[in-house]
Motif scaffolding. Sequence first.
Motif, PDB file in Angstrom:
ATOM      1  N   UNK A  74       0.980  -1.171   0.110  1.00 57.77           N
ATOM      2  CA  UNK A  74       0.011  -0.048   0.239  1.00 57.77           C
ATOM      3  C   UNK A  74       0.897   1.378  -0.086  1.00 57.77           C
ATOM      4  N   UNK A  75       0.177   2.347  -0.421  1.00 52.06           N
ATOM      5  CA  UNK A  75       0.711   3.656  -0.403  1.00 52.06           C
ATOM      6  C   UNK A  75       0.728   4.052   1.053  1.00 52.06           C
ATOM      7  N   UNK A  76       1.613   4.602   1.806  1.00 53.62           N
ATOM      8  CA  UNK A  76       1.688   4.937   3.149  1.00 53.62           C
ATOM      9  C   UNK A  76       0.810   6.271   3.110  1.00 53.62           C
ATOM     10  N   UNK A  77       0.145   6.213   4.293  1.00 51.92           N
ATOM     11  CA  UNK A  77      -0.599   7.447   4.942  1.00 51.92           C
ATOM     12  C   UNK A  77      -0.144   7.826   6.292  1.00 51.92           C
ATOM     13  N   UNK A  78       0.675   8.614   6.434  1.00 52.81           N
ATOM     14  CA  UNK A  78       1.318   8.903   7.826  1.00 52.81           C
ATOM     15  C   UNK A  78       0.992  10.483   8.149  1.00 52.81           C
ATOM     16  N   UNK A  79       0.457  10.703   9.200  1.00 54.90           N
ATOM     17  CA  UNK A  79      -0.054  11.868   9.783  1.00 54.90           C
ATOM     18  C   UNK A  79       0.076  12.176  11.171  1.00 54.90           C
ATOM     19  N   UNK A  80       0.020  13.296  11.618  1.00 56.62           N
ATOM     20  CA  UNK A  80      -0.357  13.352  12.848  1.00 56.62           C
ATOM     21  C   UNK A  80      -1.654  13.383  13.075  1.00 56.62           C
ATOM     22  N   UNK A  81      -2.104  12.781  14.257  1.00 60.77           N
ATOM     23  CA  UNK A  81      -3.534  12.564  14.404  1.00 60.77           C
ATOM     24  C   UNK A  81      -3.907  12.788  15.912  1.00 60.77           C
ATOM     25  N   UNK A  82      -5.296  12.940  15.974  1.00 61.06           N
ATOM     26  CA  UNK A  82      -5.801  13.171  17.364  1.00 61.06           C
ATOM     27  C   UNK A  82      -5.843  12.079  18.286  1.00 61.06           C
ATOM     28  N   UNK A  83      -5.753  12.272  19.460  1.00 64.92           N
ATOM     29  CA  UNK A  83      -5.811  11.463  20.576  1.00 64.92           C
ATOM     30  C   UNK A  83      -7.347  11.141  20.896  1.00 64.92           C
ATOM     31  N   UNK A  84      -8.294  11.871  20.196  1.00 62.43           N
ATOM     32  CA  UNK A  84      -9.496  11.650  20.621  1.00 62.43           C
ATOM     33  C   UNK A  84     -10.442  11.671  19.293  1.00 62.43           C
ATOM     34  N   UNK A  85     -10.795  10.625  18.566  1.00 66.12           N
ATOM     35  CA  UNK A  85     -11.306  10.574  17.216  1.00 66.12           C
ATOM     36  C   UNK A  85     -12.878  11.020  17.410  1.00 66.12           C
ATOM     37  N   UNK A  86     -13.778  10.047  17.504  1.00 63.52           N
ATOM     38  CA  UNK A  86     -15.232  10.509  17.371  1.00 63.52           C
ATOM     39  C   UNK A  86     -15.661  10.586  19.174  1.00 63.52           C
ATOM     40  N   UNK A  87     -16.377  11.749  19.158  1.00 62.27           N
ATOM     41  CA  UNK A  87     -16.812  11.999  20.644  1.00 62.27           C
ATOM     42  C   UNK A  87     -17.989  12.712  20.502  1.00 62.27           C
ATOM     43  N   UNK A  88     -18.759  12.868  21.609  1.00 61.35           N
ATOM     44  CA  UNK A  88     -19.961  13.700  21.628  1.00 61.35           C
ATOM     45  C   UNK A  88     -19.801  15.394  21.899  1.00 61.35           C
ATOM     46  N   UNK A  89     -20.612  16.032  21.010  1.00 64.75           N
ATOM     47  CA  UNK A  89     -20.282  17.384  21.002  1.00 64.75           C
ATOM     48  C   UNK A  89     -21.935  17.649  21.465  1.00 64.75           C
ATOM     49  N   UNK A  90     -22.057  18.856  22.398  1.00 65.24           N
ATOM     50  CA  UNK A  90     -23.204  19.183  23.078  1.00 65.24           C
ATOM     51  C   UNK A  90     -23.715  20.870  22.568  1.00 65.24           C
ATOM     52  N   UNK A  91     -24.617  20.755  22.383  1.00 64.51           N
ATOM     53  CA  UNK A  91     -25.270  22.177  21.947  1.00 64.51           C
ATOM     54  C   UNK A  91     -25.415  23.038  23.075  1.00 64.51           C
ATOM     55  N   UNK A  92     -24.361  23.969  23.337  1.00 66.86           N
ATOM     56  CA  UNK A  92     -24.473  24.887  24.720  1.00 66.86           C
ATOM     57  C   UNK A  92     -25.402  26.024  24.604  1.00 66.86           C
ATOM     58  N   UNK A  93     -25.889  26.195  23.356  1.00 69.05           N
ATOM     59  CA  UNK A  93     -27.140  27.402  23.195  1.00 69.05           C
ATOM     60  C   UNK A  93     -28.345  26.532  23.881  1.00 69.05           C
ATOM     61  N   UNK A  94     -28.389  25.396  23.344  1.00 66.72           N
ATOM     62  CA  UNK A  94     -29.723  24.734  24.093  1.00 66.72           C
ATOM     63  C   UNK A  94     -29.607  24.534  25.510  1.00 66.72           C
ATOM     64  N   UNK A  95     -28.364  24.206  25.944  1.00 68.66           N
ATOM     65  CA  UNK A  95     -28.299  24.221  27.557  1.00 68.66           C
ATOM     66  C   UNK A  95     -28.655  25.404  28.157  1.00 68.66           C
ATOM     67  N   UNK A  96     -28.271  26.586  27.557  1.00 69.04           N
ATOM     68  CA  UNK A  96     -28.668  27.933  27.989  1.00 69.04           C
ATOM     69  C   UNK A  96     -30.121  28.097  27.868  1.00 69.04           C
TER      70      UNK A  96
ATOM     71  N   UNK B 287     -13.010  32.162  14.782  1.00 68.09           N
ATOM     72  CA  UNK B 287     -11.880  32.432  15.677  1.00 68.09           C
ATOM     73  C   UNK B 287     -12.286  32.249  17.196  1.00 68.09           C
ATOM     74  N   UNK B 288     -13.725  32.168  17.238  1.00 67.06           N
ATOM     75  CA  UNK B 288     -14.291  31.745  18.773  1.00 67.06           C
ATOM     76  C   UNK B 288     -15.020  30.385  18.601  1.00 67.06           C
ATOM     77  N   UNK B 289     -15.398  29.844  19.662  1.00 67.54           N
ATOM     78  CA  UNK B 289     -15.929  28.589  19.713  1.00 67.54           C
ATOM     79  C   UNK B 289     -17.408  28.791  19.232  1.00 67.54           C
ATOM     80  N   UNK B 290     -17.949  27.916  18.715  1.00 65.49           N
ATOM     81  CA  UNK B 290     -19.375  28.058  18.451  1.00 65.49           C
ATOM     82  C   UNK B 290     -20.369  27.347  19.285  1.00 65.49           C
ATOM     83  N   UNK B 291     -21.451  27.375  18.964  1.00 67.57           N
ATOM     84  CA  UNK B 291     -22.555  26.646  19.862  1.00 67.57           C
ATOM     85  C   UNK B 291     -22.200  25.451  20.530  1.00 67.57           C
TER      86      UNK B 291
END
Length: 546
Positions: A182-204, A337-341
């Motif tokens: 195979x052709x190599x695919x080497x990269x920096x990678x995240x320690x956390x792949x898929x995870x839950x994201x929560x709507x902070x506007x809804x929380x408010x 530039x700032x975090x979204x909802x």
Amino acid sequence: MKRKAVAAVLTAVMVASMFTGCGSDNGSSSAKSASAASAASAANDTVDEDGKVNGIMYQEGLPLVDEGDYTFSIFCDDSSESGEFIMLDEFKKQTNVDVDLKIYPYETATERLNLDLNSGDYADVIGGWTLSDNAILTYGVNQGVFIPLEDYFEKYCPNISAILDLPGVREKMTAPDGHIYTIPYVCTDTTVGYSPYINTKWLENVGMSMPTTTDEFEAVLKAFKEQDANGNGDASDEIPFSTDPNNKHIEAMAGYFGLPMNKLGIAIQNEKVVYGGVSDTYREFLSWFHKLYAEGLVDVELYTQDSSTWEGKGNQDLYGVSIAYGSNEFTGIPAAEERGDFDSMPVLNTDKDGIWLRDTEGFSVYRTQAVITNKAEHPEIICRWFDNAFALENGIGCNRGPVGVIVNKEDDGYHAIDTTTLSEEDQEKYSWGNLWPQSLPKYLPVDFEFVEEHPMYDEKKATEEAYEANLTKEIIPSYWIDLDKIDTFSDTNTAIKDFFEQQQAQFVCGELDIDNDADWQAYVDGMYSLGLEDWVATQGIEEIAK
């Protein structure tokens, strides 16, 4: 009746698995001979008086060939609507090589690839997330459909050779028979792949705080469901929880109960790799998650929707929480530039050993992203085409955008412009997904950084920092399968994977009763009857968690 239903599903899975991994009518010995011939051809290449290798490829420099002299085909999965990519056009200009791109949505790509391989009508290059170690071993080592590439790399590919010489890369890329397929695919990678994201506007909107326990999480989801959390005047359209259809990763939430798992059911327990898919802890998680589903807190299309449906709902602000690689995948809201909802939802139940699975050490070697098949004429040209794609400024183009357009080279490095200053048409044109088929290999040095004129909020980095204290220390390693077990492992792997996924869906949706001992035992017995013990042992896993 439920036992009969489970038995029927088990039988169907076993029958279906018989067809997976089967090649065309060509005998494996003849295929291997073709593979051996292909591998040897690099050593037998000739250079004519015009400096062309085998009468077609220029030995050095660009272009690789004369205009119109060479075309190769690529099969890959991608979600591009247009099928047009900026850097493919750029590489055509650089190399004079034409590419016939055969692109399919991920949801159908695996099935299509199996059909192509079984019929013998497959592309010169097969790439993307449809391949696996098992495919490399079956179609490369055993059948010779995928050809060895290391001789081409050594002779023609300085960029790929340098990547292979990075610590640990060549070892991970090399199959048990000593070849690299195979052709190599080497990269920096995240320690956390898929995870839950929560709507902070809804929380408010519902007056609640970020949940830290499963009980608090359930209370938040109920509030989202009952209180018109998106504020559109319709208190019935909110979907409290969903997930990426192609990467559900709900079993990762078993970590809230102390046993974080990957999508195959492989887990880390007490910093040891175990199989967790038939454990009491997994059952406890399923019971909790089924309760959420039964209360109407989980997307009713969790197991049936495709990516476009999931994204469409997210774009309409219908989700309170979703598992994803990043929130913009389902919200459609570009980085700013700032975090979204949306914000990373923390690991729950950390006071009771709640933990999340560490995906990588921050660096990954993907060894199943692109193969060259025995259909390809002049594989040396394809290898050099990829090698050219791995040159620094081409890697920048594939990852961020063309140098001179989206990225400018200055004395202190490569400066990435603020793409929000572009017209809407150009923002779309130069968006990440339209640069390059992102399921194919690309490369930037692991220490490379852009000079950002207007740094965007780094949601992934924020997630990593928030999760670090509650990640497993160990990661789940990948193992090559022993050569003498390839054939049997192929069938068993497919059967176990499919049965695990099917039964999970039935338990979550209530078609099987997770709290009924007979239903659970039928599932466990089904997994063992499919060969769970051998499947686990073949992968170097020593324990099945109880």
